[in-house]
Design a protein around this motif. Structure first.
Motif, mmCIF file in Angstrom:
data_model
loop_
_atom_site.group_PDB
_atom_site.id
_atom_site.type_symbol
_atom_site.label_atom_id
_atom_site.label_comp_id
_atom_site.label_asym_id
_atom_site.label_seq_id
_atom_site.Cartn_x
_atom_site.Cartn_y
_atom_site.Cartn_z
ATOM 1 N N LEU A 457 0.840 -1.198 0.000
ATOM 2 C CA LEU A 457 0.000 0.000 0.000
ATOM 3 C C LEU A 457 0.875 1.248 0.000
ATOM 4 O O LEU A 457 1.696 1.443 0.894
ATOM 5 C CB LEU A 457 -0.907 -0.020 1.242
ATOM 6 C CG LEU A 457 -1.798 1.187 1.513
ATOM 7 C CD1 LEU A 457 -2.726 1.486 0.349
ATOM 8 C CD2 LEU A 457 -2.614 0.974 2.792
ATOM 9 N N VAL A 458 0.693 2.079 -1.023
ATOM 10 C CA VAL A 458 1.485 3.310 -1.190
ATOM 11 C C VAL A 458 0.558 4.503 -1.045
ATOM 12 O O VAL A 458 -0.439 4.610 -1.767
ATOM 13 C CB VAL A 458 2.141 3.375 -2.592
ATOM 14 C CG1 VAL A 458 3.059 4.589 -2.694
ATOM 15 C CG2 VAL A 458 2.886 2.097 -2.893
ATOM 16 N N SER A 459 0.886 5.397 -0.133
ATOM 17 C CA SER A 459 0.084 6.607 0.046
ATOM 18 C C SER A 459 0.855 7.822 -0.445
ATOM 19 O O SER A 459 1.985 8.067 -0.010
ATOM 20 C CB SER A 459 -0.289 6.798 1.524
ATOM 21 O OG SER A 459 -0.992 8.014 1.685
ATOM 22 N N MET A 460 0.228 8.583 -1.373
ATOM 23 C CA MET A 460 0.799 9.849 -1.830
ATOM 24 C C MET A 460 0.073 10.936 -1.053
ATOM 25 O O MET A 460 -1.018 11.373 -1.440
ATOM 26 C CB MET A 460 0.596 10.004 -3.335
ATOM 27 C CG MET A 460 1.229 8.882 -4.138
ATOM 28 S SD MET A 460 1.068 9.062 -5.940
ATOM 29 C CE MET A 460 -0.585 8.464 -6.228
ATOM 30 N N SER A 461 0.654 11.344 0.080
ATOM 31 C CA SER A 461 -0.099 12.226 0.983
ATOM 32 C C SER A 461 0.820 13.091 1.826
ATOM 33 O O SER A 461 1.884 12.646 2.244
ATOM 34 C CB SER A 461 -0.971 11.376 1.916
ATOM 35 O OG SER A 461 -1.612 12.187 2.870
ATOM 36 N N PRO A 462 0.392 14.332 2.106
ATOM 37 C CA PRO A 462 1.149 15.159 3.053
ATOM 38 C C PRO A 462 0.711 14.948 4.498
ATOM 39 O O PRO A 462 1.295 15.529 5.407
ATOM 40 C CB PRO A 462 0.826 16.600 2.612
ATOM 41 C CG PRO A 462 -0.272 16.512 1.622
ATOM 42 C CD PRO A 462 -0.688 15.082 1.471
ATOM 43 N N PHE A 463 -0.344 14.154 4.724
ATOM 44 C CA PHE A 463 -0.917 14.047 6.063
ATOM 45 C C PHE A 463 -1.079 12.594 6.484
ATOM 46 O O PHE A 463 -1.387 11.730 5.664
ATOM 47 C CB PHE A 463 -2.288 14.755 6.109
ATOM 48 C CG PHE A 463 -2.255 16.157 5.588
ATOM 49 C CD1 PHE A 463 -1.552 17.142 6.269
ATOM 50 C CD2 PHE A 463 -2.891 16.495 4.403
ATOM 51 C CE1 PHE A 463 -1.496 18.430 5.779
ATOM 52 C CE2 PHE A 463 -2.844 17.784 3.905
ATOM 53 C CZ PHE A 463 -2.139 18.762 4.601
ATOM 54 N N MET A 464 -0.938 12.363 7.784
ATOM 55 C CA MET A 464 -1.072 11.024 8.333
ATOM 56 C C MET A 464 -2.541 10.749 8.657
ATOM 57 O O MET A 464 -2.952 10.651 9.808
ATOM 58 C CB MET A 464 -0.205 10.865 9.590
ATOM 59 C CG MET A 464 -0.082 9.437 10.079
ATOM 60 S SD MET A 464 0.793 8.344 8.917
ATOM 61 C CE MET A 464 2.514 8.777 9.241
ATOM 62 N N GLY A 465 -3.352 10.654 7.583
ATOM 63 C CA GLY A 465 -4.755 10.302 7.755
ATOM 64 C C GLY A 465 -4.916 8.844 8.129
ATOM 65 O O GLY A 465 -3.939 8.081 8.176
ATOM 66 N N GLU A 466 -6.140 8.442 8.389
ATOM 67 C CA GLU A 466 -6.406 7.084 8.863
ATOM 68 C C GLU A 466 -5.953 6.024 7.866
ATOM 69 O O GLU A 466 -5.508 4.943 8.266
ATOM 70 C CB GLU A 466 -7.900 6.921 9.166
ATOM 71 C CG GLU A 466 -8.349 7.517 10.485
ATOM 72 C CD GLU A 466 -8.490 9.039 10.493
ATOM 73 O OE1 GLU A 466 -8.707 9.605 11.570
ATOM 74 O OE2 GLU A 466 -8.371 9.663 9.409
ATOM 75 N N GLU A 467 -6.063 6.308 6.568
ATOM 76 C CA GLU A 467 -5.616 5.340 5.561
ATOM 77 C C GLU A 467 -4.098 5.367 5.429
ATOM 78 O O GLU A 467 -3.447 4.321 5.391
ATOM 79 C CB GLU A 467 -6.260 5.649 4.209
ATOM 80 C CG GLU A 467 -5.853 4.669 3.130
ATOM 81 C CD GLU A 467 -6.474 5.008 1.780
ATOM 82 O OE1 GLU A 467 -6.702 4.074 1.006
ATOM 83 O OE2 GLU A 467 -6.705 6.185 1.496
ATOM 84 N N VAL A 685 -17.962 24.602 8.208
ATOM 85 C CA VAL A 685 -16.504 24.714 8.313
ATOM 86 C C VAL A 685 -15.831 23.343 8.192
ATOM 87 O O VAL A 685 -14.630 23.217 8.439
ATOM 88 C CB VAL A 685 -16.070 25.394 9.637
ATOM 89 C CG1 VAL A 685 -16.556 26.830 9.674
ATOM 90 C CG2 VAL A 685 -16.583 24.624 10.852
ATOM 91 N N MET A 686 -16.611 22.338 7.815
ATOM 92 C CA MET A 686 -16.066 20.985 7.721
ATOM 93 C C MET A 686 -16.169 20.454 6.299
ATOM 94 O O MET A 686 -17.065 20.816 5.553
ATOM 95 C CB MET A 686 -16.827 20.038 8.653
ATOM 96 C CG MET A 686 -16.512 20.254 10.105
ATOM 97 S SD MET A 686 -14.819 19.732 10.449
ATOM 98 C CE MET A 686 -14.693 20.102 12.170
ATOM 99 N N LYS A 687 -15.233 19.563 5.932
ATOM 100 C CA LYS A 687 -15.358 18.840 4.677
ATOM 101 C C LYS A 687 -14.682 17.486 4.829
ATOM 102 O O LYS A 687 -13.566 17.402 5.303
ATOM 103 C CB LYS A 687 -14.759 19.627 3.518
ATOM 104 C CG LYS A 687 -13.264 19.679 3.485
ATOM 105 C CD LYS A 687 -12.749 20.237 2.188
ATOM 106 C CE LYS A 687 -12.912 19.295 1.043
ATOM 107 N NZ LYS A 687 -12.004 18.166 1.072
ATOM 108 N N GLN A 688 -15.378 16.446 4.452
ATOM 109 C CA GLN A 688 -14.853 15.086 4.530
ATOM 110 C C GLN A 688 -13.945 14.918 5.752
ATOM 111 O O GLN A 688 -14.349 15.202 6.860
ATOM 112 C CB GLN A 688 -14.126 14.721 3.224
ATOM 113 C CG GLN A 688 -15.068 14.187 2.176
ATOM 114 C CD GLN A 688 -15.483 15.269 1.181
ATOM 115 O OE1 GLN A 688 -15.023 16.400 1.253
ATOM 116 N NE2 GLN A 688 -16.361 14.939 0.281
ATOM 117 N N SER A 689 -12.682 14.527 5.535
ATOM 118 C CA SER A 689 -11.869 14.199 6.705
ATOM 119 C C SER A 689 -10.785 15.221 7.005
ATOM 120 O O SER A 689 -10.121 15.128 8.019
ATOM 121 C CB SER A 689 -11.212 12.818 6.516
ATOM 122 O OG SER A 689 -10.234 12.864 5.503
#
Length: 879
Positions: A457-467, A685-689
């Protein structure tokens, strides 16, 4: 932030600077007075800050914005006054956008997992190490089958780069997030009139019907459309009627809020159509000329949908349906808007079509103040382009859902578990289904923890989200203020092209997505012998963007990408008038939109070499380009036959009713007296995660009590603030109650975007945890100023999967629950789902697919349909 210590020395220093600023004040005040936005000055130095125009990407509407930069740091974001759609305004989420760059827990370096998946143990590695390891995994997968390489994205505004990457690899296993977003709305609209969205002309409407959309609050079209809704109310005395289960901000702003039982919007809309046709209030000429049915056929079909029938199902009084239908049909111009409310149900596509029939049958289409087609613009892709993959992918085009052109991504974990398709390498990009999808950790968490099902599993992300926390390899992507992207969004009646451009250099070793993908391909094909590198022949993100924009007719003459770098958007339709807040042309008059797009006439050059069939469809080179009506050659609507399809024959091929209809949700009919329907919604003020880690926004909203009606709560002995246990067929949660008159008595509602167990220290309120070594060098002092101790409760674990058998949508608003006062062992924040029970829900929803055993039971009117074997059926499905 900490206050600076003031000594005699610093006081004198600040005083001197303030004096200098004061001396310059007339110049500054003069500049600010005569220019509406576009300039900003440091309050201490008085120096002018660098203003860089961009298109926002906190939500999906891409508002025009300006980033103000001082010492290579973004200090403020505001609206771009040259942007025709958003006209210098930016919502709270957009104003807080720099938090994505400066999130103290942002990932800045490649990371490799060294513990068990989800254990949180990482090793910082170099880009070369990361790319070498990944290339090895991809090589092995390519040898076996390119389709074993999967990419699932959430928000993809890369302008085609993500699809180019997967086509370069030869994989068709590209899956989006649209089935948890609005796919059944799209599939209801596309075969009917062509596009997958509408642009209501609220500013000029006299009457608006709003079914289940929260225009004034939700992320989607919030800024551009809410401006026009306000203008319609103030300038045009527009009446707005909202049908919704909940008193949303939009319902509260409306002249009337009509509470409906969840999932019954379509029944109400059909009954309103019945009244309009019964009383001859329809636009017969429009129906006969521009649709594929006659008024007689329509009247015959709608006879069955009486207000009394709809009232029993929806709870809306028959006289209310009669009155509002008559008002809508006799007040011109009128328009309608929907979003997720009607669409996120078992038969959401039917609901959407039933709603959009109201402006169609009254002829309020493409008129000033009416229900208008979207206006978007495109751009060319760099040449050469990779071809289509050789084989289709089941996960991308499941055979049981042949009409779901926007995929059915929320069923993917079950299909992988069932062995429908093997995966060797899984890429995730701007996605977090472990948090945002039905089943959440109980379903997607289980999938990603199983290394037999997902080996890499490879994540292209700037944040340590749940996935991302469950990944094997993390490649640090750039947030939107640090990357190049092309943009166009049909969010006003004036089409535009725009860009995102880096407003400061990338932090740490993060790389923007198109560069990251280019580097992966270059690692796989360093000398170009594999035929991959040719599709990624660009120096950097800016070079790639020049391929998009330097040859667009009109923009090319204005300066191409250089023009967009300076203005952020093209074309510039005029100047923002500070007195009206609207855009004025050179004469000072408000700019006017163009209407009647379908009635544009084809030129003699257009008609050269065409053929016209008996239905008037004009084709050229095998493609429909227009339609002949009343002796004239019109462009028509962007459908296959260039008219509006009230009857969708393609649906009948799979045993679905081709005409507007309604299907009751079976388990809602069987509800017991002590059962309720649970729905979810988003605060403004919220959107998805991704917003719980944004300090300014989390400070405004950080808890999400469950809304419950006053009479319902009284029966259960529940008061505001009480702990309650909410149980569905797949799990339970424990939260606090909020007792209100503003919700349907058979419904409870829980806002989403709360209750994170990953996404950094702020989102999880683990403020004393150590900062990651791969994050920013210094802690943000603002994290010491978090005064709240409630992060809310996440509802998705207890929401079972439901798939609309037509449009593929998740039935977010179909969940039946039992609510009780919390027991002695219940703890606030508990949220548990069970894989086996979720799996049983998946098996149940597949029974409603056109190949399932419940399909015929739900469609007795389609008795003559010959069944699945009658349809030409290809493995891999799709259209």
């Amino acid at each position: 932030m900490e206050m600076p210590k003031v000594t005699r020395r610093t006081f004198l220093k600040v005083s001197a600077t303030t004096g200098a600023a004061a001396a310059a004040a007339p110049r500054l005040l003069n500049a600010m007075e005569h220019e509406l936005g576009g300039k900003d000055f440091g309050p201490v130095t008085g120096a002018e800050r660098k203003a860089i125009p961009i298109n926002c990407h906190v939500c999906n509407i891409q508002d025009g914005a300006i980033a103000y930069v001082e010492n290579d740091r973004v200090v403020k974001l505001e609206g771009n006054p040259e942007h025709v759609s958003t006209r210098g305004r930016l919502c709270a989420k957009g104003n807080a956008g720099m938090w994505y760059s400066y999130d103290p827990d942002r990932i800045l370096y490649p990371l490799k997992r060294v513990g068990a998946r989800g254990e949180g143990k990482w090793k910082r590695i170099t880009w070369d190490e990361a790319l070498t390891e990944l290339a090895g995994k991809l090589d092995a997968a390519l040898k076996e089958d390119p389709n074993t390489i999967m990419l699932k994205y959430g928000r993809n505004r890369s302008g085609g780069a993500v699809d180019r990457f997967m086509k370069t690899l030869g994989s068709a296993t590209v899956v989006n997030h649209t089935s948890v977003c609005e796919s059944s709305k799209k599939i209801g609209m596309e075969p009917t009139w062509g596009p997958d969205i509408e642009t209501p002309d609220f500013a000029n409407a006299k009457y608006v019907l709003n079914f289940g959309s929260n225009i004034l609050e939700a992320a989607y079209f919030h800024n551009p459309l809410s401006q026009r809704v306000t203008e319609g109310r103030v300038d045009n005395h527009m009446k707005i009627v909202t049908f919704d289960v909940r008193l949303s901000n939009t319902a509260g702003f409306s002249d009337e809020w009509v509470p409906v039982h969840p999932g019954t919007d379509g029944a109400v809309a059909l009954a309103m159509g019945h009244v309009i046709l019964r009383d001859d209030l329809q636009d017969s000429e429009f129906i006969e000329t521009w649709t594929n049915v006659t008024v007689k056929e329509l009247k015959e079909h709608y006879k069955q949908f009486t207000p009394e029938w709809a009232s029993k199902i929806s709870g809306v009084p028959a006289e209310t349906i009669e009155r509002i239908a008559t008002e809508f049909a006799t007040t011109k111009p009128a328009t309608l808007f929907t979003y997720r409310g009607p669409a996120k149900h078992l038969y959401g596509s039917y609901n959407e079509r039933s709603c959009m029939m109201l402006p169609i049958m009254t002829g309020n289409v493409e008129k000033k103040g009416g229900y208008c087609l979207p206006r978007g613009m495109g751009w060319p892709q760099p040449s050469p382009e990779p071809g289509k993959p050789k084989k289709d992918s089941y996960l991308a085009h499941p055979t049981e859902y042949p009409l779901a052109g926007h995929k059915v991504s929320h069923l993917v974990p079950f299909w992988i578990a069932d062995g429908k398709q093997k995966i060797n390498v899984y890429f995730t990009y701007q996605d977090n289904p472990v948090y945002t999808n039905p089943g959440a950790m109980a379903v997607w968490g289980k999938l990603f923890k199983d290394e037999k099902l997902i080996p890499y599993l490879v994540s292209m992300s700037p944040f340590m989200g749940e996935e991302t926390a469950l990944a094997d390899l993390i490649l640090p992507d750039c947030p939107y203020l640090e990357r190049w992207e092309p943009e166009s969004m049909p969010n006003s009646l004036w089409p535009w092209l725009g860009i995102r451009q880096p407003v400061h250099k990338s932090l740490g070793e993060s790389r923007e997505n198109r560069i990251m993908m280019r580097d992966i391909i270059w690692k796989l094909d360093p000398d170009g012998k594999r035929g991959m590198k040719q599709f990624w022949n660009f120096k950097d993100g800016e070079d790639y963007m020049r391929h998009h924009f330097d040859n667009v007719p009109g923009l090319k003459e204005a300066g191409g990408l250089n023009f967009l770098k300076k203005h952020g958007v093209w074309p510039i339709y005029g100047k923002l008038n500070p007195k009206t807040g609207k855009v004025s042309d050179k004469t000072g008059r408000e700019i006017k939109a163009e209407y009647g797009l379908f009635k544009k006439e084809l030129s003699a050059a257009d008609m050269a070499g065409t053929a016209t069939d008996k239905n008037g469809v004009i084709t050229k080179n095998g493609k429909a380009i227009g339609v002949k009506r009343n002796g004239k050659n019109y462009v028509g609507f962007p459908t296959g036959n260039r008219i509006i399809n009230v009857r969708v024959d393609k649906w009948a091929e799979y045993g679905f009713n081709p005409m507007p209809t309604f299907k009751r949700i079976p388990w809602h009919e069987a509800m017991k007296d002590d059962e309720l329907v649970m729905v979810t919604f988003k605060l403004n003020v919220m959107k998805q995660s991704r917003t719980a880690a944004v300090k300014w926004l989390a400070e405004i909203a950080h808890s999400n009590p469950m809304w419950i009606g006053t009479s319902t709560a009284a029966k259960l002995g529940i008061k505001t603030g009480d702990l309650v246990r909410v149980e569905s067929k797949v799990g339970h949660l424990v939260t606090k109650a909020y007792v209100t008159e503003g919700i349907h008595p058979r419904t409870v509602a829980i806002p989403t975007g709360f209750g994170h167990w990953e996404y950094g220290r702020l989102a999880t309120l683990k403020l004393k945890d150590k900062k990651s070594e791969a994050s920013h060098g210094a802690d943000d002092p603002d994290l010491n100023n978090v005064w709240w101790d409630d992060k809310g409760v996440h509802p998705n674990n207890i929401i079972p999967v439901v798939a609309d058998p037509i449009g593929g949508s998740q039935g977010w608003y179909d969940t039946v629950v039992k609510v009780t006062k919390a027991g002695p062992n219940d703890k606030y924040g508990d949220s548990q789902g069970d894989w086996e029970k979720h799996y049983a829900a998946y098996k149940e929803t597949m029974r409603y697919a056109y190949t399932g055993d419940l399909h015929r039971k739900m469609h007795p009117e389609m008795a003559s349909w010959a069944g699945p074997g009658s349809v030409k059926h290809h493995e891999g499905g799709g259209h």
